[in-house]
Design a protein around this motif. Structure first.
Motif, short mmCIF file in Angstrom:
data_model
loop_
_atom_site.label_atom_id
_atom_site.label_comp_id
_atom_site.label_asym_id
_atom_site.label_seq_id
_atom_site.Cartn_x
_atom_site.Cartn_y
_atom_site.Cartn_z
N LEU A 41 0.84 -1.21 0.00
CA LEU A 41 0.00 0.00 0.00
C LEU A 41 0.87 1.26 0.00
O LEU A 41 0.54 2.24 -0.67
CB LEU A 41 -0.94 0.01 1.21
N THR A 122 -5.24 -2.82 7.90
CA THR A 122 -4.71 -3.27 6.61
C THR A 122 -5.45 -4.52 6.15
O THR A 122 -5.82 -4.66 4.97
CB THR A 122 -3.20 -3.56 6.74
N TRP A 123 -5.68 -5.44 7.09
CA TRP A 123 -6.45 -6.67 6.83
C TRP A 123 -7.84 -6.31 6.28
O TRP A 123 -8.30 -6.86 5.29
CB TRP A 123 -6.54 -7.44 8.16
N TYR A 126 -7.72 -4.63 2.54
CA TYR A 126 -7.54 -5.55 1.43
C TYR A 126 -8.78 -6.40 1.16
O TYR A 126 -8.85 -7.07 0.14
CB TYR A 126 -6.34 -6.48 1.69
N GLN A 127 -9.76 -6.36 2.05
CA GLN A 127 -10.98 -7.14 1.84
C GLN A 127 -12.15 -6.26 1.35
O GLN A 127 -13.29 -6.69 1.32
CB GLN A 127 -11.38 -7.86 3.14
N ALA A 131 -10.72 -3.49 -3.56
CA ALA A 131 -9.35 -3.33 -3.05
C ALA A 131 -8.34 -3.86 -4.06
O ALA A 131 -8.66 -4.72 -4.88
CB ALA A 131 -9.21 -4.09 -1.74
N CYS A 134 -4.03 -8.34 -2.81
CA CYS A 134 -3.07 -8.40 -1.70
C CYS A 134 -1.93 -9.35 -2.07
O CYS A 134 -2.16 -10.53 -2.34
CB CYS A 134 -3.77 -8.88 -0.44
N LYS A 139 -0.64 -11.26 2.46
CA LYS A 139 -1.88 -12.00 2.76
C LYS A 139 -1.60 -13.09 3.80
O LYS A 139 -2.32 -13.21 4.81
CB LYS A 139 -2.41 -12.62 1.46
#
Lengths: 228, 228
Positions: A41, A122-123, A126-127, A131, A134, A139
């Motif tokens: 990111l 961050t988790w 990415y979902q 997004a 990842c 991941k």
């Protein structure tokens, strides 16, 4: 997952009351890194990476003129210290309005909690439905720290609608349309944090989500808008 | 009730685009007055009287440095004029950010509507649970302009809970706990205006009350908080 947690050099005037550690997996090769999971990111969506770091680690909203902290950003863990300790670092809490002090103290959180929040955000990021992909190493790291990631599953923690990654980039009146939010605004840790639409976060205010849902249920009831 | 509506001397640089009229009853004796119904509040609760005048007649929130208007207060009726007219008065709308212009234009209202709003807000204020007693002449005036006054009947237009007059004086973080609010935030007139708790007004945001109630109904539904 076991983390490296090696102490990293501090670049702050709060040396004795600050921490900075490596959050790569224990036994990693190469350099230690504080935010290893933000590498992608930071490169491709720097505004998002900066927002995650900032929201996870800094207080907001204090009208504080400190060169080190910026006008209104202080490390959350610094706010865990007593007035007596802070005054040694040039932060005179007693010179601030009680309401400003209360707001700052409310944002206090340990370094470890802030680091967990950054990773959890961050988790979530990415979902989001749109997004970026990842990278596999990130991941794998995030899934081992939290849980399996499900593409397109991140919703606003308040209204439960899907949250678009693109909202990070949009701005209305200079404000991002997406905000870091808390089920309980007075607790800053990885089980209590998520993202929300700006309007949802504003509406929730300083209520917990439970209090917010009860509050608006009462409003709808009194306004005659609830089916009996 | 027929009003005097005699033109009063203007003390503003916007002479050609401004109005100031007498709102006493037609055929009154003595001096003309723009806000005759505020005489009691102006004397005994000046903060409340000033708030009613200000909220009824001024825009808010623009970061505008004009000596005449103050940093962020412009007469709402001035905002009805075109950019070309305003620039003649030193107000260069084109120099402002589009979002600031939109916000200012959204607050535009005719002088007559603003005057009706001020009177209606006064009518609401005197019907709060712990409001001061309304002098008979003012009560009679307000009832003939609007409707019979029922003591203790004023509620927050959003949450429908009784609104305490004492909230005008309280302040948290420098903000009054009570705000002028609109069923439709884009319409400023006496049928659309009332008072609300600060938290309620903030939660409503720029939605109409109908939109707000629908929005929170959807939230409660998705959060599994609505009884089926």
């Amino acid at each position: 997952m076991e983390l490296c947690k090696k102490d990293l050099p501090l670049r702050t005037k709060y040396k004795e009351i600050a921490e900075k550690k490596c959050y790569r997996e224990n036994g990693h090769d190469g350099n230690c890194k504080e935010f290893p999971y933000l590498a992608d990111l930071a490169k491709n969506h720097p505004r998002v990476a900066n927002k995650i770091k900032r929201d996870a680690t800094k207080t907001t909203g204090a009208a504080w003129k400190s060169e080190d902290a910026g006008p209104n950003r202080i490390d959350r863990w610094v706010m865990l210290q007593s007035d007596d300790v802070l005054v040694q670092y040039g932060l005179n809490m007693k010179a601030l309005k009680p309401t400003v002090v209360a707001k700052l103290r409310e944002k206090a959180a340990s370094y470890g909690d802030c680091m967990s929040v950054a990773a959890k955000l961050t988790w979530f990021a990415y979902q989001m439905p749109d997004a970026p992909l990842c990278p596999n190493d990130i991941k794998s790291y995030l899934e081992r720290r939290f849980a399996k990631m499900t593409p397109h599953s991140t919703t606003c923690i308040v209204c439960k609608e899907p949250l678009s990654f693109s909202l990070f980039e949009n701005a209305q009146r200079g404000k991002a349309e997406i905000e870091t939010a808390h089920s309980n605004p007075r607790e800053h840790n990885d089980v209590n944090v998520g993202f929300a639409h700006r309007a949802c976060n504003i509406a929730q205010g300083n209520k917990t989500l439970d209090e917010f849902y009860e509050w608006v249920t009462g409003i709808l009831s009194r306004a005659g808008r609830l089916k009996q």
